[in-house]
Design a protein around this motif. Sequence first.
Motif, PDB file in Angstrom:
ATOM      1  N   LYS A 149       0.826  -1.212   0.000  1.00 56.37           N
ATOM      2  CA  LYS A 149       0.000   0.000   0.000  1.00 56.37           C
ATOM      3  C   LYS A 149       0.858   1.260   0.000  1.00 56.37           C
ATOM      4  CE  LYS A 149      -4.215  -1.740   2.188  1.00 56.37           C
ATOM      5  NZ  LYS A 149      -4.995  -1.792   3.430  1.00 56.37           N
ATOM      6  N   SER A 195       2.288   1.792  -3.408  1.00 55.45           N
ATOM      7  CA  SER A 195       1.316   2.191  -4.426  1.00 55.45           C
ATOM      8  C   SER A 195       0.696   3.554  -4.108  1.00 55.45           C
ATOM      9  CB  SER A 195       0.231   1.132  -4.556  1.00 55.45           C
ATOM     10  OG  SER A 195      -0.514   1.062  -3.367  1.00 55.45           O
ATOM     11  N   THR A 196       1.253   4.273  -3.157  1.00 57.56           N
ATOM     12  CA  THR A 196       0.828   5.623  -2.740  1.00 57.56           C
ATOM     13  C   THR A 196      -0.546   5.659  -2.087  1.00 57.56           C
ATOM     14  OG1 THR A 196      -0.296   6.439  -4.740  1.00 57.56           O
ATOM     15  CG2 THR A 196       2.118   6.610  -4.704  1.00 57.56           C
ATOM     16  N   LEU A 197      -1.047   4.513  -1.697  1.00 55.59           N
ATOM     17  CA  LEU A 197      -2.348   4.478  -1.040  1.00 55.59           C
ATOM     18  C   LEU A 197      -2.231   4.904   0.415  1.00 55.59           C
ATOM     19  CD1 LEU A 197      -5.261   3.662  -1.488  1.00 55.59           C
ATOM     20  CD2 LEU A 197      -4.655   1.342  -0.912  1.00 55.59           C
ATOM     21  N   LEU A 198      -1.100   4.578   1.018  1.00 55.52           N
ATOM     22  CA  LEU A 198      -0.840   4.947   2.405  1.00 55.52           C
ATOM     23  C   LEU A 198       0.440   5.754   2.444  1.00 55.52           C
ATOM     24  CD1 LEU A 198      -1.177   1.823   4.741  1.00 55.52           C
ATOM     25  CD2 LEU A 198      -2.454   3.953   4.895  1.00 55.52           C
ATOM     26  N   LEU A 199       0.484   6.738   3.331  1.00 54.20           N
ATOM     27  CA  LEU A 199       1.732   7.476   3.505  1.00 54.20           C
ATOM     28  C   LEU A 199       2.589   6.762   4.547  1.00 54.20           C
ATOM     29  CD1 LEU A 199       0.361  11.123   3.560  1.00 54.20           C
ATOM     30  CD2 LEU A 199       1.712  10.046   1.765  1.00 54.20           C
ATOM     31  N   VAL A 259       7.581   8.236  -3.311  1.00 49.64           N
ATOM     32  CA  VAL A 259       6.135   7.962  -3.219  1.00 49.64           C
ATOM     33  C   VAL A 259       5.373   9.060  -2.491  1.00 49.64           C
ATOM     34  CG1 VAL A 259       6.366   5.440  -3.340  1.00 49.64           C
ATOM     35  CG2 VAL A 259       6.366   6.564  -1.119  1.00 49.64           C
ATOM     36  N   PRO A 282       4.018  11.487  -6.132  1.00 57.13           N
ATOM     37  CA  PRO A 282       3.077  10.374  -6.324  1.00 57.13           C
ATOM     38  C   PRO A 282       2.623  10.224  -7.773  1.00 57.13           C
ATOM     39  CG  PRO A 282       2.043  12.181  -5.118  1.00 57.13           C
ATOM     40  CD  PRO A 282       3.501  12.484  -5.196  1.00 57.13           C
ATOM     41  N   GLU A 341       4.250  10.694 -10.572  1.00 54.09           N
ATOM     42  CA  GLU A 341       5.260   9.960 -11.341  1.00 54.09           C
ATOM     43  C   GLU A 341       5.232   8.480 -10.968  1.00 54.09           C
ATOM     44  OE1 GLU A 341       6.871  11.233 -13.684  1.00 54.09           O
ATOM     45  OE2 GLU A 341       6.768  13.395 -13.372  1.00 54.09           O
ATOM     46  N   ARG A 379       2.630   6.798  -9.738  1.00 54.81           N
ATOM     47  CA  ARG A 379       1.393   6.170 -10.215  1.00 54.81           C
ATOM     48  C   ARG A 379       1.434   5.889 -11.700  1.00 54.81           C
ATOM     49  NH1 ARG A 379      -2.108  10.387  -6.616  1.00 54.81           N
ATOM     50  NH2 ARG A 379      -1.736   9.347  -4.629  1.00 54.81           N
ATOM     51  N   ALA A 380       2.212   6.686 -12.443  1.00 58.21           N
ATOM     52  CA  ALA A 380       2.290   6.482 -13.886  1.00 58.21           C
ATOM     53  C   ALA A 380       3.160   5.274 -14.236  1.00 58.21           C
ATOM     54  CB  ALA A 380       2.834   7.737 -14.560  1.00 58.21           C
ATOM     55  N   LEU A 383       3.582   2.401 -11.909  1.00 58.58           N
ATOM     56  CA  LEU A 383       3.388   1.243 -11.050  1.00 58.58           C
ATOM     57  C   LEU A 383       1.938   0.789 -11.047  1.00 58.58           C
ATOM     58  CD1 LEU A 383       4.643   0.824  -7.472  1.00 58.58           C
ATOM     59  CD2 LEU A 383       2.250   1.351  -7.739  1.00 58.58           C
ATOM     60  N   ARG A 414       2.415   7.196 -18.894  1.00 61.02           N
ATOM     61  CA  ARG A 414       0.995   7.494 -18.872  1.00 61.02           C
ATOM     62  C   ARG A 414       0.720   8.841 -18.243  1.00 61.02           C
ATOM     63  NH1 ARG A 414      -0.505   3.323 -15.474  1.00 61.02           N
ATOM     64  NH2 ARG A 414       1.641   2.677 -15.211  1.00 61.02           N
ATOM     65  N   ILE A 455      -7.992   6.979  -6.077  1.00 63.04           N
ATOM     66  CA  ILE A 455      -7.017   7.926  -5.545  1.00 63.04           C
ATOM     67  C   ILE A 455      -5.577   7.507  -5.790  1.00 63.04           C
ATOM     68  CG2 ILE A 455      -8.642   8.772  -3.797  1.00 63.04           C
ATOM     69  CD1 ILE A 455      -6.991   7.353  -1.702  1.00 63.04           C
ATOM     70  N   THR A 456      -5.362   6.329  -6.363  1.00 64.47           N
ATOM     71  CA  THR A 456      -3.985   5.965  -6.687  1.00 64.47           C
ATOM     72  C   THR A 456      -3.780   5.835  -8.192  1.00 64.47           C
ATOM     73  OG1 THR A 456      -4.509   3.635  -6.395  1.00 64.47           O
ATOM     74  CG2 THR A 456      -3.522   4.756  -4.524  1.00 64.47           C
ATOM     75  N   GLY A 457      -4.761   6.305  -8.956  1.00 62.75           N
ATOM     76  CA  GLY A 457      -4.617   6.275 -10.407  1.00 62.75           C
ATOM     77  C   GLY A 457      -3.871   7.513 -10.887  1.00 62.75           C
ATOM     78  N   VAL A 458      -3.731   7.583 -12.194  1.00 60.92           N
ATOM     79  CA  VAL A 458      -3.022   8.709 -12.799  1.00 60.92           C
ATOM     80  C   VAL A 458      -3.929   9.946 -12.859  1.00 60.92           C
ATOM     81  CG1 VAL A 458      -2.094   9.476 -15.032  1.00 60.92           C
ATOM     82  CG2 VAL A 458      -1.445   7.251 -14.089  1.00 60.92           C
ATOM     83  N   ARG A 497      -4.939   8.766   3.491  1.00 59.89           N
ATOM     84  CA  ARG A 497      -3.612   8.214   3.201  1.00 59.89           C
ATOM     85  C   ARG A 497      -2.712   8.298   4.434  1.00 59.89           C
ATOM     86  NH1 ARG A 497      -0.926  11.208  -1.227  1.00 59.89           N
ATOM     87  NH2 ARG A 497       0.579   9.518  -1.133  1.00 59.89           N
ATOM     88  N   ARG A 498      -2.931   9.301   5.259  1.00 60.07           N
ATOM     89  CA  ARG A 498      -2.075   9.458   6.434  1.00 60.07           C
ATOM     90  C   ARG A 498      -2.522   8.544   7.575  1.00 60.07           C
ATOM     91  NH1 ARG A 498      -2.954  14.653   7.215  1.00 60.07           N
ATOM     92  NH2 ARG A 498      -4.344  14.189   8.936  1.00 60.07           N
ATOM     93  N   LEU A 502      -9.328   1.142   2.908  1.00 58.58           N
ATOM     94  CA  LEU A 502      -9.423   1.316   1.463  1.00 58.58           C
ATOM     95  C   LEU A 502      -9.498   0.013   0.684  1.00 58.58           C
ATOM     96  CD1 LEU A 502      -7.064   4.354   1.163  1.00 58.58           C
ATOM     97  CD2 LEU A 502      -9.513   4.319   0.875  1.00 58.58           C
TER      98      LEU A 502
END
Lengths: 327, 281
Positions: free
Chosen positions: A57, A60-64, A77, A81, A83, A85-86, A88, B24, B114-117, B273-274, B280
């Motif tokens: 997580k 994948s930038t879902l969690l900090l 990350v 983020p 860059e 996400r594009a 990974l 992308r 929220i984790t997409g481009v 996220r924090r 999620l």
Amino acid sequence: MSNVATSPAIELCGLTRIFAAGSDVVRALDDVTFSVAPGECVALLGVNGAGKTTLTKVLSTLLLPTSGKARIAGFDVVEQPREVRARLAAVFGGERGLYSMLTARENLEYFGMLAGVGRRDLRLRVPELLAEVGLDDAADRRVEGYSKGMKQRLHIAAGLVGDPEVLLLDEPTVGLDPTEADRLRGKIAQLVDGGMTVLLTSHYLLDVERLAARVLLIDHGRLTHDMSLRAFAAVAGYEAAVIVSVGEGAADVVVRRAREVGGIVVAKIDGTDGDGNDHVTLLVERWQPELLVVLGQALTAVPVLDIQVRAAGLEEAFAVLTKGQSV
Amino acid sequence: MNGAETGIRRPGRGDRPEIEVRRRRANAWFAFWTAGRMQFRLGLRHSMTYAAGVLNSLMFLSILVLSRREPLDPGSTTAILTGTALAAFWASSVWGGVAILRRERWMGVFGRSITGVQDPLVLLTGKLLGASVLNLAVVVASLAVGCLIFGLRPAFGSPLGALLGFATVVLSGAAASLLVGALLVVSRHGVAISNAIGVPISLLGGTLLPLTFLPEPVTWLSRLISLSWLQDFLHTATAGPIDWTPLGCALALSLAYAAIGVFVFRRMVDRARRDATLDLF
Ligand SMILES: Nc1ncnc2c1ncn2[C@@H]1O[C@H](COP(=O)(O)OP(=O)(O)O)[C@@H](O)[C@H]1O
Ligand SMILES: [Mg+2]
């Protein structure tokens, strides 16, 4: 960007993630440092709750992260983020994470858009992927009617739709029948051959054995081992595994008696199974048939139901490294 | 344009050839359009869309029509129809945002957004508008059926005004649902709050009772709800002479909703996220 060619695909430096749930503080990741080169396939192993999903997580930038650094292809990350996400994709799998009222095709079109794939590319990519994961016949049926395995395959397709440089797979073969799991392993092997970097989290050592060249072991959020697959398999230098099945509650006696025999180590005790039996896995340093005799003597008067002997493998190595916690 | 796709090189392994991959990029219009269409499709497949849209509008309409003894002139028919359309639409749209966000969370797809481009707000806006358009279409279709049943013949004094009014209604409904959705999904007590404020908001928006029923001291509160201005505007647009002031007020309020909604939504995502506040996955 020169950044991409020279940086590790995945790079962690002192990565820590703490969860505070009420007064409980869980260090799900504790000062984890490692890096993965582009094109590598690395397995991340650990018992339940070790922190594998949390690591996936964070990447994948879902969690900090709470502290420390993580980079994907050189991009941070936290700071970059977009860059990350594009480049990974993370596949978490399971029953959730899909639009159950949409068809597989509609799901993939939507997730492809999310991943930044353009309209024209999607038109080519989606049918191709559906065929690749064997969902072309079911492509226009709603996902709510899918089996576990079909959902899992759709998850994989959703991860691949953006053609990521780095693919994180969190227990990809969970819930698949052996044939499907094998097919999926074949697919992942193909991706790795094609140069994709894969970080694979799994409970199933078969996945690891087939796919990864390197194994990371994580325990209570800490990285405890980082070794090649061969080193991992040979970790304790044991040649054979002897699995002794006994009646309920007799495991303790087996453990005590086995410890009196030289050259044997108790690796794992599996609790009472459905039949009410206990299974004790013993590891043998150097296998010779006489050992069975010695062991047989040691176990006189113990209600042994069955003894199996096989070559020691990853399962045993994992058991030794996680000190007898069940997988 | 499908976004600038710059080919970058992925390092090959050993003697394997290098493989071309694409970088992308976000493409706001494509994301907005795809998300809107997806939500529209989902709405078409959800029974709630019809339950709320059809039942509410026909119920409001029959209450208003059947309570009158004398035959309706075209002016009051139009007033009743627009009022009903607004009330039914508002009821389904304002809670639409909460429903969409909650469903995404529950299905475990929110994390993907929220984790997409693409910008998650562009996606959400697309979804809210997609849902709003569908909701309005269902309401208008049900009212058309209602007109046939009751033999009503509406007349529009200013068709352009009415059209603008309804377009603003869709925008305003999406803005309000963004605000309400973001506020409620943030909160641990989202369900309790939405139950608690549901009735007051409907009252103040004039969707349960005509606003003239409200006691004097709280009428100003209803002025904070864009729907009350839109009711006024559509009234002047159908009965004439057209007065643009209420439309301006409705637009300004909708902008304010959207701005606060955007702020709250971004904070909600940061917090998720924090603190891992949204489970999620
Ligand atoms: N959102 C959360 N809030 C609190 N604790 C969490 C949360 N997510 C995970 N944890 C805890 O962090 C630890 C690691 O969990 P996880 O990464 O899911 O492990 P794994 O995937 O290896 O089974 C566990 O102790 C788990 O209970
Ligand atoms: Mg896990």
